[in-house]
Design an enzyme around this catalytic site. Structure first.
Site, PDB file in Angstrom:
ATOM      1  N   ASP A   1      68.769  -7.501  95.701  1.00 23.29           N
ATOM      2  CA  ASP A   1      67.529  -7.119  95.004  1.00 23.29           C
ATOM      3  C   ASP A   1      66.390  -8.055  95.418  1.00 23.29           C
ATOM      4  OD1 ASP A   1      68.793  -9.250  93.694  1.00 23.29           O
ATOM      5  OD2 ASP A   1      68.345  -8.514  91.676  1.00 23.29           O
TER       6      ASP A   1
ATOM      7  N   ASP B   1      60.402 -11.678  89.774  1.00 28.11           N
ATOM      8  CA  ASP B   1      61.119 -10.519  89.228  1.00 28.11           C
ATOM      9  C   ASP B   1      61.764 -10.918  87.893  1.00 28.11           C
ATOM     10  OD1 ASP B   1      62.979  -8.510  88.640  1.00 28.11           O
ATOM     11  OD2 ASP B   1      63.577  -8.235  90.732  1.00 28.11           O
TER      12      ASP B   1
ATOM     13  N   ASN C   1      72.125  -6.137  86.963  1.00 30.21           N
ATOM     14  CA  ASN C   1      73.265  -6.622  86.191  1.00 30.21           C
ATOM     15  C   ASN C   1      73.420  -5.912  84.859  1.00 30.21           C
ATOM     16  OD1 ASN C   1      74.794  -8.891  87.523  1.00 30.21           O
ATOM     17  ND2 ASN C   1      72.679  -9.419  87.964  1.00 30.21           N
ATOM     18  N   SER C   2      72.312  -5.479  84.261  1.00 27.43           N
ATOM     19  CA  SER C   2      72.395  -4.812  82.963  1.00 27.43           C
ATOM     20  C   SER C   2      72.079  -3.328  83.039  1.00 27.43           C
ATOM     21  CB  SER C   2      71.430  -5.453  81.966  1.00 27.43           C
ATOM     22  OG  SER C   2      71.524  -6.849  82.014  1.00 27.43           O
TER      23      SER C   2
ATOM     24  N   ASP D   1      68.906   1.485  91.939  1.00 23.55           N
ATOM     25  CA  ASP D   1      68.825   0.024  91.915  1.00 23.55           C
ATOM     26  C   ASP D   1      69.747  -0.450  90.792  1.00 23.55           C
ATOM     27  OD1 ASP D   1      68.199  -2.645  91.535  1.00 23.55           O
ATOM     28  OD2 ASP D   1      66.083  -2.313  91.091  1.00 23.55           O
TER      29      ASP D   1
HETATM   30  N1  LIG Z   1      62.835   1.172  79.500  1.00 18.81           N
HETATM   31  C1  LIG Z   1      63.536   0.045  79.545  1.00 18.81           C
HETATM   32  N2  LIG Z   1      64.893   0.097  79.537  1.00 18.81           N
HETATM   33  C2  LIG Z   1      65.616  -1.020  79.593  1.00 18.81           C
HETATM   34  N3  LIG Z   1      65.084  -2.237  79.658  1.00 18.81           N
HETATM   35  C3  LIG Z   1      63.748  -2.362  79.668  1.00 18.81           C
HETATM   36  C4  LIG Z   1      62.920  -1.224  79.628  1.00 18.81           C
HETATM   37  N4  LIG Z   1      61.634  -1.668  79.686  1.00 18.81           N
HETATM   38  C5  LIG Z   1      61.678  -3.005  79.722  1.00 18.81           C
HETATM   39  N5  LIG Z   1      62.931  -3.445  79.696  1.00 18.81           N
HETATM   40  C6  LIG Z   1      63.351  -4.850  79.716  1.00 18.81           C
HETATM   41  O1  LIG Z   1      63.718  -5.163  81.033  1.00 18.81           O
HETATM   42  C7  LIG Z   1      64.728  -6.156  81.056  1.00 18.81           C
HETATM   43  C8  LIG Z   1      65.749  -5.777  82.120  1.00 18.81           C
HETATM   44  O2  LIG Z   1      65.078  -5.780  83.345  1.00 18.81           O
HETATM   45  P1  LIG Z   1      65.676  -5.118  84.656  1.00 18.81           P
HETATM   46  O3  LIG Z   1      66.000  -3.709  84.400  1.00 18.81           O
HETATM   47  O4  LIG Z   1      64.707  -5.434  85.739  1.00 18.81           O
HETATM   48  O5  LIG Z   1      67.032  -5.960  84.757  1.00 18.81           O
HETATM   49  P2  LIG Z   1      68.266  -5.823  85.725  1.00 18.81           P
HETATM   50  O6  LIG Z   1      67.822  -5.171  87.014  1.00 18.81           O
HETATM   51  O7  LIG Z   1      69.399  -5.206  85.029  1.00 18.81           O
HETATM   52  O8  LIG Z   1      68.546  -7.346  85.955  1.00 18.81           O
HETATM   53  P3  LIG Z   1      68.652  -8.178  87.302  1.00 18.81           P
HETATM   54  O9  LIG Z   1      67.587  -7.633  88.232  1.00 18.81           O
HETATM   55  O10 LIG Z   1      68.337  -9.581  86.897  1.00 18.81           O
HETATM   56  O11 LIG Z   1      70.018  -7.946  87.763  1.00 18.81           O
HETATM   57  C9  LIG Z   1      65.314  -6.223  79.636  1.00 18.81           C
HETATM   58  O12 LIG Z   1      64.978  -7.475  79.090  1.00 18.81           O
HETATM   59  C10 LIG Z   1      64.580  -5.142  78.878  1.00 18.81           C
HETATM   60  O13 LIG Z   1      64.163  -5.617  77.620  1.00 18.81           O
HETATM   61  C1  LIG Z   2      70.160 -13.485  90.861  1.00 15.27           C
HETATM   62  C2  LIG Z   2      70.600 -12.054  90.660  1.00 15.27           C
HETATM   63  C3  LIG Z   2      71.716 -12.000  89.642  1.00 15.27           C
HETATM   64  C4  LIG Z   2      69.389 -11.310  90.093  1.00 15.27           C
HETATM   65  O1  LIG Z   2      69.646  -9.951  89.969  1.00 15.27           O
HETATM   66  C5  LIG Z   2      71.003 -11.378  92.008  1.00 15.27           C
HETATM   67  O2  LIG Z   2      69.961 -11.473  92.903  1.00 15.27           O
HETATM   68  C6  LIG Z   2      72.239 -12.014  92.581  1.00 15.27           C
HETATM   69  O3  LIG Z   2      73.340 -11.760  92.151  1.00 15.27           O
HETATM   70  N1  LIG Z   2      72.061 -12.889  93.609  1.00 15.27           N
HETATM   71  C7  LIG Z   2      73.111 -13.611  94.282  1.00 15.27           C
HETATM   72  C8  LIG Z   2      72.846 -15.061  94.214  1.00 15.27           C
HETATM   73  C9  LIG Z   2      71.615 -15.497  94.984  1.00 15.27           C
HETATM   74  O4  LIG Z   2      70.687 -14.715  95.178  1.00 15.27           O
HETATM   75  O5  LIG Z   2      71.601 -16.651  95.408  1.00 15.27           O
HETATM   76  K   LIG Z   3      67.093  -5.792  89.545  1.00 11.67           K
END
Ligand SMILES: Nc1ncnc2c1ncn2[C@@H]1O[C@H](COP(=O)(O)OP(=O)(O)OP(=O)(O)O)[C@@H](O)[C@H]1O
Ligand SMILES: CC(C)(CO)[C@@H](O)C(=O)NCCC(=O)O
Ligand SMILES: [K+]
Length: 249
Positions: free
Chosen positions: A102, A122, A9-10, A6
C-alpha cells in the site's frame, strides 16, 4: 469493467471502473470477504473483464480472496507485487520486498501526480509516511499506530476508559481540552495524528524547501486536514498506483 481492490488490515476498499476511461461505476468499504462479494454482486450483472488487487494481508488470506473473486465473477485477479523500480520511482528499503505494497503504490501514485518531490501520509489502521525525492528516489518512511489502534490500546490496557462509537464521533466536534473521558481520548489521539503529519511536513521542508507536494490519504485523513492545509487529499491514491502497477487491457 475492472474490479479494483485495496485490502488493508481492517477494511477492503473496492471499486468498479470502466476499462476505457477509468470512470467509476461503483465502490465502497467493507470489513470482510463475504461482505465484498455481496456488495459487488449488488451492482448487478457487470461485464467484468479483470480485477486488480493490492493487499497487505497474509499470502493465505490474499489468495483465498483471489479464489473467491475468480469463482464468483469469473475473472483473473492481478495482484500487485513488490519491485525495486517502477514508473521512475526506486524503492528505498534495504529489502524492497519488505515495504508494504500500500505504501509503495501510494508512493508511485503520488510521484505520478506530483511529477516531483512528494510526501505521502496515509491514515489507516496504521499511520504511515513516505518520502519520494524529485529524482524518484524513495527515501523511506515511518509507521506508527493509527486512530483505531491508539484507541483500542487505551481501551484494552486501562480499566476506566470505556465509551461507545456514537459518543466518540460527537467528541470530535472540537479539539479543546476534553471534559470527559471520550473527549480526552478521541481529541488526544487526533492531536497525535496531527503532530505526526506536522513532523513529516517539517522534515520534507528541511529536505526540499518549499518544493514538494503533500498527499493525505486513508480513512482518517479528514481528521488531519487542518494540520496540513497545503496537502492534497486523495482518498484513492493507492488505486492510482495500483493501475500503474497492474495495467490491464
Ligand atoms: N466509510 C468508512 N468505513 C470504514 N472506515 C472509515 C470510513 N470512513 C472513515 N473511516 C476510518 O478510516 C480508518 C480506516 O482507514 P483505512 O480504511 O484507510 O484503513 P486500512 O486500509 O484498513 O488500514 P491500513 O492501510 O493501515 O492497513 C478507520 O479509523 C475508520 O474510522
Ligand atoms: C504498515 C502497514 C501495516 C500499513 O498498512 C503495511 O504497509 C505493511 O504491512 N507494511 C509492511 C511493513 C513495512 O512497510 O515496513
Ligand atoms: K490501506
Amino acid at each position: 469493467m475492472i474490479l479494483e481492490l485495496d485490502c488493508g488490515n481492517s477494511f477492503i476498499k473496492w471499486r468498479v471502473v470502466h476499462t476505457a476511461d477509468a470512470a467509476i461505476t461503483g465502490g465502497g468499504i467493507v470489513d470482510s470477504d463475504q461482505a465484498l462479494l455481496a456488495a459487488v454482486a449488488g451492482l448487478g450483472d457487470l461485464p467484468l473483464v479483470g480485477s486488480r488487487m493490492v493487499s497487505v494481508r497474509s499470502e493465505e488470506e490474499t489468495s483465498a480472496l483471489c479464489a473467491l473473486i475468480k469463482d464468483r465473477f469469473a475473472v483473473a485477479v492481478s495482484v500487485a507485487q513488490p519491485v525495486q523500480e517502477m514508473a521512475g520511482v526506486r524503492n528505498g528499503y534495504d529489502d524492497y520486498q519488505r515495504l508494504g505494497m500500500d505504501r509503495w503504490l501510494g508512493a508511485l501514485g503520488a510521484f505520478h501526480l506530483a511529477k516531483g518531490a512528494c510526501l505521502v501520509i496515509d491514515f489507516g489502521t496504521a499511520a504511515k509516511a513516505d518520502f519520494v525525492a524529485s529524482d524518484g528516489e524513495h527515501l523511506g518512511g515511518y509507521i506508527c499506530p493509527g486512530m483505531p489502534l491508539m484507541r483500542s490500546q487505551l481501551r484494552t490496557h486501562t480499566r476506566r476508559i470505556r465509551y461507545d462509537d456514537a459518543s466518540a464521533e460527537r467528541a470530535l466536534s472540537s479539539l479543546a481540552p476534553g471534559r470527559s473521558t471520550v473527549e480526552a481520548v478521541e481529541r488526544g489521539c487526533v492531536l497525535m495524528l496531527q503532530s505526526f503529519a506536522r513532523a513529516q511536513i517539517e522534515q520534507a521542508r528541511a529536505l526540499w524547501g518549499d518544493d514538494f507536494t503533500v498527499f493525505l490519504t486513508g480513512g482518517d485523513a479528514p481528521l488531519v486536514r487542518e494540520a496540513a492545509p497545503q496537502a492534497r487529499i486523495v482518498p484513492d491514491l493507492v488505486f492510482v498506483g495500483l493501475a500503474m502497477a497492474c495495467p490491464l487491457n
